[in-house]
Motif scaffolding. Structure first.
Motif, PDB file in Angstrom:
ATOM      1  N   LEU A   8       0.827  -1.203   0.000  1.00 20.86           N
ATOM      2  CA  LEU A   8       0.000   0.000   0.000  1.00 20.86           C
ATOM      3  C   LEU A   8       0.865   1.259   0.000  1.00 20.86           C
ATOM      4  N   ARG A   9       1.937   1.241   0.786  1.00 18.04           N
ATOM      5  CA  ARG A   9       2.773   2.441   0.894  1.00 18.04           C
ATOM      6  C   ARG A   9       3.566   2.708  -0.384  1.00 18.04           C
ATOM      7  N   GLU A  10       3.663   1.729  -1.291  1.00 24.19           N
ATOM      8  CA  GLU A  10       4.254   2.018  -2.596  1.00 24.19           C
ATOM      9  C   GLU A  10       3.332   2.917  -3.419  1.00 24.19           C
ATOM     10  N   TRP A  11       2.034   2.880  -3.125  1.00 23.86           N
ATOM     11  CA  TRP A  11       1.063   3.715  -3.827  1.00 23.86           C
ATOM     12  C   TRP A  11       0.894   5.058  -3.125  1.00 23.86           C
ATOM     13  N   VAL A  12       0.799   5.015  -1.798  1.00 24.40           N
ATOM     14  CA  VAL A  12       0.623   6.238  -1.021  1.00 24.40           C
ATOM     15  C   VAL A  12       1.146   5.960   0.387  1.00 24.40           C
ATOM     16  N   SER A  13       1.989   6.862   0.895  1.00 24.48           N
ATOM     17  CA  SER A  13       2.628   6.609   2.187  1.00 24.48           C
ATOM     18  C   SER A  13       2.510   7.832   3.094  1.00 24.48           C
ATOM     19  N   PRO A  14       1.410   7.913   3.860  1.00 18.98           N
ATOM     20  CA  PRO A  14       1.276   9.034   4.800  1.00 18.98           C
ATOM     21  C   PRO A  14       2.253   8.892   5.959  1.00 18.98           C
ATOM     22  N   ALA A  15       2.545   9.983   6.610  1.00 17.03           N
ATOM     23  CA  ALA A  15       3.473   9.975   7.759  1.00 17.03           C
ATOM     24  C   ALA A  15       2.728   9.503   9.002  1.00 17.03           C
ATOM     25  N   LEU A  16       2.297   8.254   8.965  1.00  9.24           N
ATOM     26  CA  LEU A  16       1.550   7.660  10.067  1.00  9.24           C
ATOM     27  C   LEU A  16       2.152   6.311  10.423  1.00  9.24           C
ATOM     28  N   SER A  17       2.076   5.944  11.699  1.00  8.06           N
ATOM     29  CA  SER A  17       2.487   4.608  12.109  1.00  8.06           C
ATOM     30  C   SER A  17       1.452   3.596  11.623  1.00  8.06           C
ATOM     31  N   THR A  18       1.798   2.317  11.737  1.00  7.61           N
ATOM     32  CA  THR A  18       0.865   1.270  11.308  1.00  7.61           C
ATOM     33  C   THR A  18      -0.462   1.379  12.047  1.00  7.61           C
ATOM     34  N   GLN A  19      -0.396   1.542  13.371  1.00  7.54           N
ATOM     35  CA  GLN A  19      -1.617   1.605  14.159  1.00  7.54           C
ATOM     36  C   GLN A  19      -2.408   2.863  13.831  1.00  7.54           C
ATOM     37  N   ALA A  20      -1.710   3.972  13.637  1.00  8.18           N
ATOM     38  CA  ALA A  20      -2.404   5.222  13.298  1.00  8.18           C
ATOM     39  C   ALA A  20      -3.093   5.111  11.943  1.00  8.18           C
ATOM     40  N   LEU A  21      -2.429   4.440  10.990  1.00  6.95           N
ATOM     41  CA  LEU A  21      -3.035   4.236   9.678  1.00  6.95           C
ATOM     42  C   LEU A  21      -4.288   3.367   9.805  1.00  6.95           C
ATOM     43  N   ALA A  22      -4.199   2.289  10.601  1.00 13.73           N
ATOM     44  CA  ALA A  22      -5.362   1.413  10.805  1.00 13.73           C
ATOM     45  C   ALA A  22      -6.500   2.166  11.477  1.00 13.73           C
ATOM     46  N   ASP A  23      -6.171   2.991  12.463  1.00 11.93           N
ATOM     47  CA  ASP A  23      -7.211   3.774  13.145  1.00 11.93           C
ATOM     48  C   ASP A  23      -7.871   4.754  12.177  1.00 11.93           C
ATOM     49  N   GLN A  24      -7.070   5.343  11.302  1.00 10.81           N
ATOM     50  CA  GLN A  24      -7.605   6.337  10.373  1.00 10.81           C
ATOM     51  C   GLN A  24      -8.599   5.713   9.398  1.00 10.81           C
ATOM     52  N   ILE A  25      -8.241   4.587   8.812  1.00 14.31           N
ATOM     53  CA  ILE A  25      -9.153   3.985   7.835  1.00 14.31           C
ATOM     54  C   ILE A  25     -10.367   3.353   8.530  1.00 14.31           C
ATOM     55  N   THR A  26     -10.203   2.941   9.789  1.00 14.04           N
ATOM     56  CA  THR A  26     -11.357   2.448  10.540  1.00 14.04           C
ATOM     57  C   THR A  26     -12.365   3.570  10.765  1.00 14.04           C
ATOM     58  N   ARG A 178      -6.593   4.985  -2.895  1.00 15.16           N
ATOM     59  CA  ARG A 178      -7.424   6.164  -3.144  1.00 15.16           C
ATOM     60  C   ARG A 178      -7.985   6.715  -1.835  1.00 15.16           C
ATOM     61  N   GLU A 179      -8.467   5.813  -0.981  1.00 14.44           N
ATOM     62  CA  GLU A 179      -9.037   6.247   0.296  1.00 14.44           C
ATOM     63  C   GLU A 179      -7.989   6.902   1.182  1.00 14.44           C
ATOM     64  N   VAL A 180      -6.822   6.252   1.318  1.00 11.11           N
ATOM     65  CA  VAL A 180      -5.764   6.804   2.164  1.00 11.11           C
ATOM     66  C   VAL A 180      -5.279   8.139   1.608  1.00 11.11           C
ATOM     67  N   GLY A 181      -5.186   8.243   0.274  1.00 13.89           N
ATOM     68  CA  GLY A 181      -4.772   9.498  -0.327  1.00 13.89           C
ATOM     69  C   GLY A 181      -5.748  10.615  -0.045  1.00 13.89           C
ATOM     70  N   VAL A 182      -7.042  10.327  -0.131  1.00 10.21           N
ATOM     71  CA  VAL A 182      -8.061  11.341   0.152  1.00 10.21           C
ATOM     72  C   VAL A 182      -7.998  11.775   1.609  1.00 10.21           C
ATOM     73  N   LEU A 183      -7.859  10.805   2.513  1.00 14.05           N
ATOM     74  CA  LEU A 183      -7.855  11.115   3.944  1.00 14.05           C
ATOM     75  C   LEU A 183      -6.661  11.968   4.338  1.00 14.05           C
ATOM     76  N   ASN A 184      -5.528  11.791   3.625  1.00 11.75           N
ATOM     77  CA  ASN A 184      -4.310  12.509   3.993  1.00 11.75           C
ATOM     78  C   ASN A 184      -3.919  13.585   2.982  1.00 11.75           C
ATOM     79  N   GLN A 185      -4.814  13.836   2.017  1.00 12.23           N
ATOM     80  CA  GLN A 185      -4.569  14.855   1.001  1.00 12.23           C
ATOM     81  C   GLN A 185      -3.240  14.607   0.273  1.00 12.23           C
ATOM     82  N   LEU A 186      -3.054  13.327  -0.135  1.00 13.70           N
ATOM     83  CA  LEU A 186      -1.846  12.928  -0.849  1.00 13.70           C
ATOM     84  C   LEU A 186      -2.225  12.358  -2.208  1.00 13.70           C
TER      85      LEU A 186
END
Length: 792
Positions: A8-26, A178-186
């Motif tokens: 996933l991070r090859e497509w989009v890599s926000p400056a978030l830890s694994t747990q923070a990324l999981a919390d964000q998409i949840t 796409r979702e992670v990019g939208v959430l982090n404006q990336l």
């Protein structure tokens, strides 16, 4: 959906830890179920090269290898893997290494030969759950001496997301990115996919005969592929981390593209195809052997892929056994299609299947993705298996492709739903980053959904998208206003909780069963019943709506009996469904089933089995909560119940339920080894209570007379009791049945019914003459109506 975080991070890599990324998409509605490491814990495992291999002098199945681990010299290792060879790059555990099973590698002697480490298999490193018979072969460009964990990128996790059925667009790395990019404006950066230039002109004819269910079908012939090569380790690893195992390079590539882009694909062996591909409905009598070896009889409603010789695959579900790629395959026909969600919905379950392809098509696949997926798969195939690609063939009818309609999002509706006001620029930015086409209006926005968002169709869908991307946790928190006025107590109605408590007090446990039952079981118990059949059932044995609570209670009884439960008392409340869909009646019912011993096991308890009258007593106890005088038990026959041990429940003259013992024939057919006694009754009648009223206690004595009446054996006692109440006058305070006798002194065909009658006057003492006159009236009326006479 399970995916590798690194992928996933090859497509989009926000400056978030694994747990923070999981919390964000949840919090964005994509609930994370699990986060698991992709490999076990191990240390001191490096990339090494086998520089020499010779047979072990004292063991036929062992080899003695010289290994270069990058430490400056070579090490001698005894290896039992059949696939070890000179020049291989391998995963090598040095002396002192600790493997996932906590095994520590030491220098040792194997059959008299020194071994200074271990060449590892994938299962020994925790990369596979299956025990491997061979070592793990690495790519030829793997750098000798480098740390194996670092080179393989094993500091990674697999994240499992539990997607709701409306978010089929997130069943791919591309959709999640796409979702992670939208959430982090990336911005997202996926692989560049270019059209592959044809190397030959061979094509295979495609005929789409059902363009409504398959508006687009894309295919391409690829010649001279080498199926014998192994899939590259990076691809095998990405599949493994996404929950799929490697099969062969062609299948691995189609699975990889499905995970990456979200487009299910299939590859046919070109040599097994005849004349043309046909996308059509199945014909009566056609069968297909699937890739899993299962032979299915195809229904005429099933959309299939076929050629001149017959079915090749169930469209959007699974391919057939004969047309699949095998080790002898040289030329393949690569297909990618868009099947409408309704075309695939229910087809997999109809045949007892659930595949990755059907899971995606049922939820909706981007209709414009087919050609892109073919180009991506072709590029991977040529780089891994070799071969020459032909031109892309495309068939279908664009008139049946899904199209978006403009949706208006009103500013006032958005503010009302979110209870806050967002800047117009923020709303526009959110919608555009989601891939929607946005046009501003004076009262809000006009929006067109992108092709991959099947779930956006109305204004409320847009409100939800803005809310979740803005952040639910950023919305204002307000406690709802509530009126605290006391509600009037409906004394004339019993509550459902009261009825439930009463059943529990009688020793019952509440069961909750599905509203869907097996059509065979329902037909056996209720031959004439009519209820809707489900178009898309959970399973074949849960495909019709229940007309009674009996099927669910009987299945619950059977389940408990199969688990050595010997005393069962269950009750259930729920709706039953009667009639066709356009004239459907839904009736709330309460039902119960008992079986086994009458009393719990104990030193003072008997071992007698429960019978009809035990359950009747429990039901009467329930009826006594309301107006028990309004209820009657009438002898009647029911197709599911034992003749002579069944009764119809009547409330105020209206039939509202049944009670009885399960028919012996039905019991034998179900394989039950014990009697089952059941009842069910309408909740609307059962909850109809009686408002208490005060009656002063009489200060004057009671007068009791006992009568033994000889009546016809078939006469229901209830009819006799009703007659006595009518004849006994207004001062009758109690009527009790205390004996029914057959035997000496009573003629055949008759029975003696002993009754106790109690009178009490509210303002004076009754004398013997008055009581005798009432008794005479009772004897006269019962004799006239039923031929009753006093037993002498």
């Amino acid at each position: 959906m399970k995916f590798s975080e690194q992928w996933l991070r090859e497509w989009v890599s926000p400056a978030l830890s694994t747990q923070a990324l999981a919390d964000q998409i949840t919090m964005a509605g994509l609930e994370v179920d699990a986060i698991e490491p992709v490999a076990g814990t191990f240390s001191q495992v490096v990339v090494a090269e086998v520089i020499e291999k010779r047979p072990h002098p004292d063991a036929d199945k062992l080899s003695v290898c010289r290994v270069d681990d990058g430490s400056g010299g070579s090490l001698q290792v005894v290896c039992g893997a059949p696939n070890v060879a000179e020049g291989q790059k391998v995963a090598f555990a040095r002396v002192g290494a600790v493997l996932p099973d906590e095994m520590q590698i030491r220098e040792t002697r194997v059959r008299g030969t020194d071994s200074q480490g271990m060449i590892c298999s994938s299962s020994e490193l925790g990369l596979s759950e299956e025990t491997s018979q061979g070592i793990l072969e690495l790519a030829s460009d793997a750098p000798v001496g480098s740390d194996f964990r670092d080179w393989m990128g094993l500091e990674d996790v697999s994240i499992e997301v539990d997607l709701t059925p409306n978010r089929g667009d997130c069943l791919s790395i591309r959709g999640l990115a796409r979702e992670v990019g939208v959430l982090n404006q990336l911005d997202i950066t996926g692989p560049s996919i270019d059209a592959v230039s044809p190397a030959h002109e061979d094509t295979f004819d495609v005929r789409v005969m059902d363009p409504v269910r398959c508006p687009r079908y894309v295919g391409r012939i690829i010649k001279n592929v080498d199926v014998s090569v192994s899939s590259p380790l990076w691809m095998v690893e990405r599949l493994r981390r996404s929950g799929l195992r490697s099969i062969d390079p062609v299948v691995d590539i189609t699975n990889y593209v499905m995970l990456e882009l979200g487009q299910p694909m299939h590859a046919f062996d070109r040599a097994n195809l005849t004349q043309a591909i046909e996308v059509r409905g199945a014909k009566s009598g056609e069968t297909l052997v699937l890739l899993d070896g299962q032979r299915v009889s195809l229904s005429e409603e099933t959309l299939i892929i076929a050629d001149a010789n017959g079915p090749l695959a169930i469209a959007g579900v699974m391919g057939g056994d004969k047309s699949g790629v095998n080790t002898g395959t040289r030329d393949i026909f690569l297909e990618s299609a868009f099947f409408t969600p309704l075309a695939v919905a229910g087809q997999a379950r109809q045949y007892g299947l659930h595949t990755d392809a059907s899971h995606r098509f049922e939820r909706g696949v981007d209709p414009h993705l087919s050609r892109t997926a073919v180009e991506r798969a072709t590029e991977l195939l040529l780089s891994i298996t070799g071969g020459e690609a032909g031109p892309v063939v495309e068939a279908g009818d664009d008139r049946h492709m899904p199209s978006s309609e403009p949706i208006t999002l009103h500013t006032s509706r958005l503010e009302q739903a979110l209870d806050t006001s967002l800047a117009n620029s923020e709303v526009t930015d959110i919608l555009e980053r989601l891939g929607l086409s946005v046009t501003s209006r004076s009262d809000g926005w006009s929006v067109m959904a992108p092709s991959w968002r099947f779930d956006i169709a109305i204004e409320e869908d847009l409100v939800e998208e803005v809310a979740r991307i803005h952040g639910y946790n950023r919305l204002p928190v307000r406690r709802p206003a509530a009126r605290l006025a006391l509600r009037a107590d409906q004394e004339h109605r019993l509550t459902l909780s009261r009825l439930r408590r009463q059943m529990v007090d009688r020793g019952y446990q509440e069961a909750i069963s599905y509203s869907f039952v097996s059509p065979e079981l329902q037909r056996m118990l209720f031959p004439d019943a009519v209820s809707p059949a489900l178009a898309n059932p959970i399973s074949n044995d849960m495909s019709v709506m229940r007309v009674s609570l009996f099927p669910g209670l009987i299945k619950a009884l059977e389940y408990n009996l199969n688990r050595q439960q010997t005393r069962i008392r269950l009750f259930e409340t729920g709706l039953v469904f009667q009639g066709e869909l356009d004239a459907l009646t839904q009736v709330p019912m309460l039902g119960a089933v008992v079986s086994g011993r009458r009393d719990p096991e104990g030193w003072a308890a008997t071992s007698q089995a429960v019978d009809f009258f035990d359950l009747k007593g429990d039901l009467e106890n329930l009826l006594a909560l309301g107006d028990s005088e309004a209820w009657r038990f009438e002898p009647a026959e029911h197709p599911a119940l034992h003749p002579g041990q069944s009764a119809r429940l009547v409330h105020e003259g209206t039939p509202v339920g049944w009670i009885g013992t399960l028919h012996p024939g039905k019991r034998a057919e179900l394989g039950l080894k014990t009697d089952a006694i059941l009842f069910e009754v309408s909740l609307s009648a059962l909850t109809k209570g009686r408002v208490p009223s005060f009656h002063p206690l009489s200060r004057y004595p009671e007068v009791r007379r006992d009568l033994a009446l000889l009546v016809d054996e078939a006469l229901p006692v209830q009819a006799l009791l009703d007659c006595l109440r009518d004849a006994a006058g207004e001062w009758l305070s109690e009527l009790r049945l205390f004996d029914v006798y057959h035997g000496q002194g009573v003629a055949d065909g008759e029975k003696s019914v002993a009754l106790g009658l109690t009178w009490q006057h509210p303002s004076r003492t009754l004398n013997d003459d008055e009581i005798n006159q009432l008794v005479d009236t009772i004897i006269a009326q019962t004799g006239e109506r039923f031929g009753a006479r006093l037993r002498r």
